[in-house]
Design a protein around this motif. Structure first.
Motif, mmCIF file in Angstrom:
data_model
loop_
_atom_site.group_PDB
_atom_site.id
_atom_site.type_symbol
_atom_site.label_atom_id
_atom_site.label_comp_id
_atom_site.label_asym_id
_atom_site.label_seq_id
_atom_site.Cartn_x
_atom_site.Cartn_y
_atom_site.Cartn_z
ATOM 1 N N MET A 122 1.877 10.952 -12.206
ATOM 2 C CA MET A 122 2.748 10.338 -11.205
ATOM 3 C C MET A 122 4.132 10.992 -11.285
ATOM 4 N N LYS A 123 4.981 10.665 -10.312
ATOM 5 C CA LYS A 123 6.369 11.139 -10.283
ATOM 6 C C LYS A 123 6.422 12.645 -10.581
ATOM 7 N N ALA A 124 5.609 13.373 -9.821
ATOM 8 C CA ALA A 124 5.397 14.791 -10.128
ATOM 9 C C ALA A 124 6.471 15.694 -9.532
ATOM 10 N N GLY A 125 7.253 15.190 -8.574
ATOM 11 C CA GLY A 125 8.176 16.028 -7.800
ATOM 12 C C GLY A 125 9.046 16.950 -8.638
ATOM 13 N N THR B 141 -2.974 1.099 -4.533
ATOM 14 C CA THR B 141 -2.058 2.035 -5.199
ATOM 15 C C THR B 141 -2.174 3.442 -4.595
ATOM 16 N N SER B 142 -1.186 4.259 -4.900
ATOM 17 C CA SER B 142 -1.214 5.659 -4.453
ATOM 18 C C SER B 142 -2.401 6.390 -5.082
ATOM 19 N N ILE B 143 -2.816 5.948 -6.260
ATOM 20 C CA ILE B 143 -3.955 6.611 -6.917
ATOM 21 C C ILE B 143 -5.235 6.373 -6.121
ATOM 22 N N PHE C 110 2.272 -1.866 -10.452
ATOM 23 C CA PHE C 110 1.891 -0.545 -10.944
ATOM 24 C C PHE C 110 3.086 0.382 -10.719
ATOM 25 N N PHE C 111 3.814 0.694 -11.784
ATOM 26 C CA PHE C 111 5.054 1.480 -11.690
ATOM 27 C C PHE C 111 5.976 0.895 -10.614
ATOM 28 N N GLY C 112 5.983 -0.419 -10.470
ATOM 29 C CA GLY C 112 6.727 -1.026 -9.361
ATOM 30 C C GLY C 112 8.041 -1.648 -9.824
ATOM 31 N N SER C 113 9.093 -1.444 -9.025
ATOM 32 C CA SER C 113 10.402 -2.032 -9.352
ATOM 33 C C SER C 113 10.346 -3.554 -9.327
ATOM 34 N N GLY D 135 0.817 -1.212 0.000
ATOM 35 C CA GLY D 135 0.000 0.000 0.000
ATOM 36 C C GLY D 135 0.852 1.263 0.000
ATOM 37 N N PRO D 136 0.185 2.433 -0.063
ATOM 38 C CA PRO D 136 0.890 3.689 -0.317
ATOM 39 C C PRO D 136 1.537 4.352 0.900
ATOM 40 N N GLY D 137 1.209 3.919 2.114
ATOM 41 C CA GLY D 137 1.861 4.596 3.240
ATOM 42 C C GLY D 137 1.234 4.296 4.588
ATOM 43 N N TYR E 2 -3.001 18.452 -5.741
ATOM 44 C CA TYR E 2 -1.641 17.923 -5.601
ATOM 45 C C TYR E 2 -1.544 17.234 -4.247
ATOM 46 N N LEU E 3 -0.969 16.019 -4.234
ATOM 47 C CA LEU E 3 -0.858 15.278 -2.969
ATOM 48 C C LEU E 3 0.548 14.713 -2.808
ATOM 49 N N GLU E 4 1.100 14.881 -1.605
ATOM 50 C CA GLU E 4 2.398 14.237 -1.361
ATOM 51 C C GLU E 4 2.346 13.406 -0.083
ATOM 52 N N CYS F 91 6.728 -4.421 -1.704
ATOM 53 C CA CYS F 91 6.606 -3.400 -2.754
ATOM 54 C C CYS F 91 5.676 -2.294 -2.270
ATOM 55 N N GLU F 92 6.118 -1.072 -2.416
ATOM 56 C CA GLU F 92 5.294 0.086 -2.061
ATOM 57 C C GLU F 92 4.078 0.122 -3.012
ATOM 58 N N GLY F 93 2.897 0.395 -2.493
ATOM 59 C CA GLY F 93 1.696 0.440 -3.337
ATOM 60 C C GLY F 93 1.370 -0.936 -3.874
ATOM 61 N N PRO G 159 8.708 16.646 -3.546
ATOM 62 C CA PRO G 159 9.366 15.364 -3.275
ATOM 63 C C PRO G 159 8.968 14.292 -4.284
ATOM 64 N N TYR G 160 9.708 13.221 -4.294
ATOM 65 C CA TYR G 160 9.439 12.107 -5.212
ATOM 66 C C TYR G 160 8.034 11.532 -4.978
ATOM 67 N N PHE G 161 7.639 11.395 -3.721
ATOM 68 C CA PHE G 161 6.336 10.789 -3.436
ATOM 69 C C PHE G 161 5.234 11.842 -3.521
ATOM 70 N N SER G 162 4.935 12.229 -4.740
ATOM 71 C CA SER G 162 3.895 13.224 -4.977
ATOM 72 C C SER G 162 3.218 12.937 -6.308
ATOM 73 N N LEU G 163 1.987 13.392 -6.413
ATOM 74 C CA LEU G 163 1.244 13.219 -7.674
ATOM 75 C C LEU G 163 0.173 14.299 -7.793
ATOM 76 N N PHE G 164 -0.291 14.482 -9.015
ATOM 77 C CA PHE G 164 -1.437 15.368 -9.274
ATOM 78 C C PHE G 164 -2.617 14.496 -9.701
#
Ligand SMILES: C[S@@+](CC[C@H](N)C(=O)[O-])C[C@H]1O[C@@H](n2cnc3c(N)ncnc32)[C@H](O)[C@@H]1O
Length: 248
Positions: free
Chosen positions: A184-187, A139-141, A115-118, A20-22, A208-210, A109-111, A232-237
């Motif tokens: 995504m990856k809005a930072g 997901t973060s979405i 989904f955009f996951g390493s 999950g996202p956090g 905008y959310l971080e 895995c985060e989120g 920051p990296y962990f942000s999105l619109f």
């Protein structure tokens, strides 16, 4: 198990688990159980040894056996894919050695893992040789739309996701053609995205959310409150305009 891709051998399984996202409470019951029972876990860290996924899963890790083994895959802070691929190769080798010994490896895995996951890069190196399974995560979405209490899409509305590192042209196209757009990856791209939102007349539709779900969560619905510096990296619109009021 239906979701596992099996090679029919007696080796261990690689299980990619979304945490999950956090918010630690957004771990699924399945993720919690797998993490707490795992003999071996693995995750990506930055070059300071920090792992978002490990931090999010901390409550499940506290319930794990004291001798739980951790395989850290250190990812250099660089956009150079050669360095990233080297880290994935080394990580996949370390994981394979455990799988060959007959033990499972639970990969945090985060989120959501895919989904955009390493995790996708580890999975690609392993799935032809070993039994693999993926446990979906929130997901973060999903966390973002829940935080805003605004539906992502309804009825005939269209929805797309773009990476903030994409070209101006591609982001602009998405903003012009879809009712809802998540960037995504809005930072690093924040200033550029603000300009594109204005140019496409979507500025008023955007939030905008971080760090959603984390202690330093920040939600900005009036973009005039945002500085023009990078975020920051962990942000999105989330950019959303409903075709009609959604109570009808
Ligand atoms: C490598 S992607 C990982 C996505 C993740 N697998 C998911 O399911 O959401 C990282 C990007 O996801 C977004 N992200 C992930 N977690 C976030 C959070 N808690 N708050 C805001 N954005 C987040 C950011 O846009 C970030 O740059």
């Amino acid at each position: 198990m239906k979701t596992a891709i099996s090679n029919g051998s007696a080796t261990g399984r690689l299980i990619g688990v979304g945490v999950g996202p956090g918010d630690p409470e957004l771990l699924t019951l399945k993720a919690f159980r797998l993490i707490k029972d795992a003999a071996v876990i693995s995750y990506i860290t930055n070059d300071r040894g920090l792992s978002q996924a490990k931090q999010i899963a901390r409550e499940a890790l506290q319930c794990a056996p004291k001798n739980q083994r951790h395989i850290e895959i250190v990812m250099p802070m660089s956009t150079d894919r050669t360095l990233a691929n080297r880290a994935y190769d080394q990580g996949a080798q370390a994981i394979q050695a455990i799988l060959e010994s007959g033990n499972d490896v639970v990969f945090l895995c985060e989120g959501d893992p895919l989904f955009f996951g390493s995790f996708a890069y580890i999975l690609a190196r392993i799935k032809e040789k070993f039994t693999c399974q993926v446990v979906a995560g929130i997901t973060s979405i999903n966390a973002a739309s829940a935080a805003l209490m605004d539906p992502l899409t309804l009825q005939q509305e269209t929805f797309t996701v773009v990476n903030g590192r994409q070209s101006d042209q591609l982001i602009e196209q998405a903003l012009r053609h879809h009712d809802t757009v998540v960037i995504m990856k809005a930072g690093q791209a924040r200033t550029r995205i603000l300009a594109l939102l204005k140019a496409t007349n979507r500025y008023q539709d955007a939030s905008y959310l971080e760090y959603i779900g984390r202690e330093n969560e920040r939600i900005v619905t009036d973009l005039d409150q945002l500085g023009i510096e990078a975020g920051p990296y962990f942000s999105l619109f989330i950019v959303c305009r409903h075709q009609r009021p959604f109570f009808t």
